[in-house]
Design an enzyme around this catalytic site. Structure first.
Site, PDB file in Angstrom:
ATOM      1  N   GLU A   1      34.041  18.595  58.580  1.00 40.71           N
ATOM      2  CA  GLU A   1      33.044  19.291  59.415  1.00 40.71           C
ATOM      3  C   GLU A   1      32.679  20.640  58.803  1.00 40.71           C
ATOM      4  O   GLU A   1      31.537  21.097  58.917  1.00 40.71           O
ATOM      5  CB  GLU A   1      33.591  19.439  60.843  1.00 40.71           C
ATOM      6  CG  GLU A   1      33.580  18.089  61.559  1.00 40.71           C
ATOM      7  CD  GLU A   1      34.692  17.883  62.572  1.00 40.71           C
ATOM      8  OE1 GLU A   1      35.276  18.865  63.052  1.00 40.71           O
ATOM      9  OE2 GLU A   1      34.978  16.707  62.892  1.00 40.71           O
TER      10      GLU A   1
ATOM     11  N   ASN B   1      44.442  18.944  65.289  1.00 41.16           N
ATOM     12  CA  ASN B   1      43.289  19.811  65.040  1.00 41.16           C
ATOM     13  C   ASN B   1      42.438  19.813  66.307  1.00 41.16           C
ATOM     14  O   ASN B   1      41.742  18.842  66.588  1.00 41.16           O
ATOM     15  CB  ASN B   1      42.504  19.251  63.841  1.00 41.16           C
ATOM     16  CG  ASN B   1      41.211  19.996  63.588  1.00 41.16           C
ATOM     17  OD1 ASN B   1      40.977  21.064  64.160  1.00 41.16           O
ATOM     18  ND2 ASN B   1      40.365  19.427  62.740  1.00 41.16           N
TER      19      ASN B   1
ATOM     20  N   GLU C   1      40.892  12.187  54.818  1.00 40.19           N
ATOM     21  CA  GLU C   1      40.163  11.876  56.046  1.00 40.19           C
ATOM     22  C   GLU C   1      38.813  11.249  55.706  1.00 40.19           C
ATOM     23  O   GLU C   1      37.839  11.968  55.456  1.00 40.19           O
ATOM     24  CB  GLU C   1      39.926  13.162  56.838  1.00 40.19           C
ATOM     25  CG  GLU C   1      41.200  13.863  57.254  1.00 40.19           C
ATOM     26  CD  GLU C   1      40.958  14.758  58.466  1.00 40.19           C
ATOM     27  OE1 GLU C   1      41.531  14.473  59.519  1.00 40.19           O
ATOM     28  OE2 GLU C   1      40.176  15.703  58.345  1.00 40.19           O
TER      29      GLU C   1
ATOM     30  N   GLY D   1      36.432  10.853  64.421  1.00 35.07           N
ATOM     31  CA  GLY D   1      35.789  10.935  65.726  1.00 35.07           C
ATOM     32  C   GLY D   1      34.936   9.724  66.071  1.00 35.07           C
ATOM     33  O   GLY D   1      34.174   9.748  67.032  1.00 35.07           O
TER      34      GLY D   1
ATOM     35  N   SER E   1      40.574   9.149  63.609  1.00 33.57           N
ATOM     36  CA  SER E   1      40.822   8.260  64.757  1.00 33.57           C
ATOM     37  C   SER E   1      42.251   7.721  64.816  1.00 33.57           C
ATOM     38  O   SER E   1      42.464   6.572  65.178  1.00 33.57           O
ATOM     39  CB  SER E   1      39.805   7.123  64.785  1.00 33.57           C
ATOM     40  OG  SER E   1      38.488   7.646  64.919  1.00 33.57           O
TER      41      SER E   1
ATOM     42  N   LYS F   1      39.882  21.546  66.990  1.00 30.40           N
ATOM     43  CA  LYS F   1      38.458  21.831  66.717  1.00 30.40           C
ATOM     44  C   LYS F   1      37.937  22.861  67.727  1.00 30.40           C
ATOM     45  O   LYS F   1      38.711  23.712  68.174  1.00 30.40           O
ATOM     46  CB  LYS F   1      37.650  20.523  66.728  1.00 30.40           C
ATOM     47  CG  LYS F   1      38.290  19.469  65.821  1.00 30.40           C
ATOM     48  CD  LYS F   1      37.421  18.267  65.570  1.00 30.40           C
ATOM     49  CE  LYS F   1      38.154  17.312  64.631  1.00 30.40           C
ATOM     50  NZ  LYS F   1      37.369  16.131  64.295  1.00 30.40           N
TER      51      LYS F   1
ATOM     52  N   HIS G   1      38.004  20.860  55.820  1.00 28.15           N
ATOM     53  CA  HIS G   1      37.733  19.777  56.776  1.00 28.15           C
ATOM     54  C   HIS G   1      36.295  19.283  56.584  1.00 28.15           C
ATOM     55  O   HIS G   1      35.392  20.080  56.292  1.00 28.15           O
ATOM     56  CB  HIS G   1      37.943  20.262  58.210  1.00 28.15           C
ATOM     57  CG  HIS G   1      37.928  19.141  59.184  1.00 28.15           C
ATOM     58  ND1 HIS G   1      36.759  18.585  59.639  1.00 28.15           N
ATOM     59  CD2 HIS G   1      38.936  18.432  59.757  1.00 28.15           C
ATOM     60  CE1 HIS G   1      37.051  17.582  60.458  1.00 28.15           C
ATOM     61  NE2 HIS G   1      38.362  17.470  60.550  1.00 28.15           N
TER      62      HIS G   1
HETATM   63  P1  PGA Z   1      39.746  12.407  65.003  1.00 27.09           P
HETATM   64  O1  PGA Z   1      39.600  13.686  64.058  1.00 27.09           O
HETATM   65  O2  PGA Z   1      41.232  12.137  65.141  1.00 27.09           O
HETATM   66  O3  PGA Z   1      39.118  12.812  66.308  1.00 27.09           O
HETATM   67  O4  PGA Z   1      39.035  11.289  64.328  1.00 27.09           O
HETATM   68  C1  PGA Z   1      40.427  13.829  62.935  1.00 27.09           C
HETATM   69  C2  PGA Z   1      40.076  15.118  62.225  1.00 27.09           C
HETATM   70  O5  PGA Z   1      38.900  15.471  62.186  1.00 27.09           O
HETATM   71  O6  PGA Z   1      40.960  15.789  61.691  1.00 27.09           O
END
Ligand code: PGA
Length: 249
Positions: free
Chosen positions: A96, A9, A166, A172, A212, A11, A94
């Site tokens: 976010e 992803n 997640e 992140g 992560s 983003k 997601h």
């Molecule tokens: P990240 O993001 O691997 O940077 O923690 C995962 C995601 O948001 O799908």
């Protein structure tokens, strides 16, 4: 048998020239792998990415879409628009999107329906926040997100659903759920699915872990019985790291 999947992803990262450069690197890394590989560039670069990866094993997928096919929804993009540039898989829900764009379970249920109506595959994301985990209510939060977003679907529809657990506290942040924490939750999710839809859906649905994931922890996470792959944010922006994760299978 359920499929193993590693999906990147991206983003809101990578303009057109950065997308071109990263795809060139990905093509160099891509040898035979034991999982499906996907990348989700930003909308403006989907067509370019689709063309550039046409003959590869890497599927180009979208990060989001609207539930209507067209109309007065400034700034949005629809399933038919994604289909028209070769995209047949979309990430929905997601954290976010849920947090910054106020996407509710009810809106997500409509988005899922729209995607399935257009024969798309959905990677449906959910996960608890840190406060939920501290209070020990992670399982009920996750169960609510799954049932509110997906339990109106028929058994047949589940052929096109992939789940992505997640935990928000791990996205992140550099802090990953331990393989044991991931396995415990994935097993719970599979049990919830089996209770609702029976063994076939429970066994056949892929459940990805996100938060992560990096080259150093991917193999341990993917070794767990109920972890069928990963949704990768930060580490998907470097071809070498992304393929180190792909090759963890
Ligand atoms: P990240 O993001 O691997 O940077 O923690 C995962 C995601 O948001 O799908």
């Amino acid at each position: 048998m359920r499929r193993n999947i590693v999906a990147g992803n991206w983003k809101m990262n990578n303009d057109l020239s950065q997308t071109e450069a990263l795809i060139t690197e990905l093509k160099k890394q891509n040898q035979t792998s034991n999982c499906e590989i996907m990348i989700a560039p930003t909308h403006t670069n989907l067509w370019h990415a689709f063309e550039a990866l046409r003959l590869s094993d890497i599927e180009v997928i979208a990060q989001n879409m609207h539930y209507e096919d067209n109309g007065a929804f400034t700034g949005e993009i629809s399933a038919p628009m994604l289909n028209s540039v070769g995209v047949t898989t979309v990430i929905l829900g997601h954290s976010e999107r849920r947090a910054y764009f106020k996407e509710t379970d009810a809106v997500l249920a409509k988005k899922v329906d729209a995607a399935l109506r257009h024969n798309m595959r959905v990677i449906f994301c959910f996960g608890e926040e840190l406060d939920d985990r501290k209070a020990g209510r992670q399982e009920s939060v996750v169960k609510d997100q799954i049932s509110n977003g997906l339990f109106h679907l028929t058994e047949q529809a589940w052929n096109n659903i992939v789940l992505a657990y997640e935990p928000v506290w791990a996205i992140g942040t550099g802090e990953t759920a331990s393989p044991e924490q991931a396995q415990e939750m994935h097993q719970f999710i599979r049990q919830v699915l089996t209770e609702q839809y029976g063994n076939r859906v429970g066994d056949a649905t892929s459940i990805l872990y996100g938060g992560s994931v990096k080259p150093s922890n991917a193999a341990e996470l993917f070794a767990k019985n109920d972890v069928d792959g990963g949704l990768i944010g930060g580490a998907s922006l470097k071809a070498e790291d992304f393929f180190a994760i792909v090759n963890a299978f």
